[in-house]
Design an enzyme around this catalytic site. Structure first.
Site, mmCIF file in Angstrom:
data_model
loop_
_atom_site.group_PDB
_atom_site.id
_atom_site.type_symbol
_atom_site.label_atom_id
_atom_site.label_comp_id
_atom_site.label_asym_id
_atom_site.label_seq_id
_atom_site.Cartn_x
_atom_site.Cartn_y
_atom_site.Cartn_z
ATOM 1 N N CYS A 294 0.845 -1.188 0.000
ATOM 2 C CA CYS A 294 0.000 0.000 0.000
ATOM 3 C C CYS A 294 0.884 1.243 0.000
ATOM 4 O O CYS A 294 2.021 1.202 0.479
ATOM 5 C CB CYS A 294 -0.889 -0.026 1.260
ATOM 6 N N GLY A 295 0.369 2.327 -0.509
ATOM 7 C CA GLY A 295 1.099 3.584 -0.463
ATOM 8 C C GLY A 295 1.400 4.028 0.959
ATOM 9 O O GLY A 295 2.340 4.794 1.191
#
Length: 179
Positions: free
Chosen positions: A56-57
């Site tokens: 995930c970012g």
């Protein structure tokens, strides 16, 4: 007179006021190694519960979570990570793979639990508690993405919900830990 108190009790019960006695201490969860983790063992500690993901970012927040954990763990603060694959297939790995990823890339030492559902029909009971005012006595919320944070006071009660973009080192969180 009895009828009045019965009606009052029913009204209070449906507003969630009577539910304020519920805490996270009622839950037992499975840790990432398959062992039972009793949240009752956290009595007297402030807790941050975070749903995590490895792809995930926001994944780099693991580093900050670990840093905050190291800084405050001896002052009665605990972070608990709950991996979840509920958002964009960003946590596809097994518990073993997740554990290895967290250790190798971020040196995670705070408790990590087994992968769970944090939304939908199969939402874990702990997350039902965290997201439903009728259970937590605080507020309704929705887990909107990975790395959403739930702050639990020393009495096991939900006191704040912080979105994914709020960093673990945000002054509001740090001030809360230090109170």
């Amino acid at each position: 007179m009895k009828r009045y108190f019965l009606i009052l009790a029913l009204i209070l019960g449906t507003t969630g006021i009577a539910q304020n006695d519920k805490t996270i201490y009622q839950f037992k969860v499975e840790n990432i190694n398959g062992e039972t983790f009793d949240l009752n063992s956290l009595k007297g500690k402030k807790v941050m519960i975070v749903n995590t993901a490895s792809k995930c970012g926001f994944t780099p927040q693991y580093a900050e979570l670990q840093r905050i954990y190291e800084q405050y763990k001896d002052q009665g603060f605990v972070i608990i990570g709950f991996p979840s694959n509920d958002f964009g297939n960003q946590e596809p790995g097994s518990n073993e793979e997740i554990s290895e990823f967290c250790q190798q890339n971020y040196g995670v030492e705070f408790p990590m639990m087994a992968k769970i559902k944090v939304k939908g029909e199969e939402k874990h009971p702990l997350y039902q508690f965290l997201t439903e005012q009728s259970q937590n006595g605080f507020k309704d919320s929705e887990v909107k993405w990975n790395f959403q944070k739930y702050l639990i006071d020393k009495n096991g009660r939900l006191v704040a919900v912080k979105g994914s973009s709020v960093l673990p080192s945000d002054p509001e969180i740090v001030n809360w830990i230090q109170e």
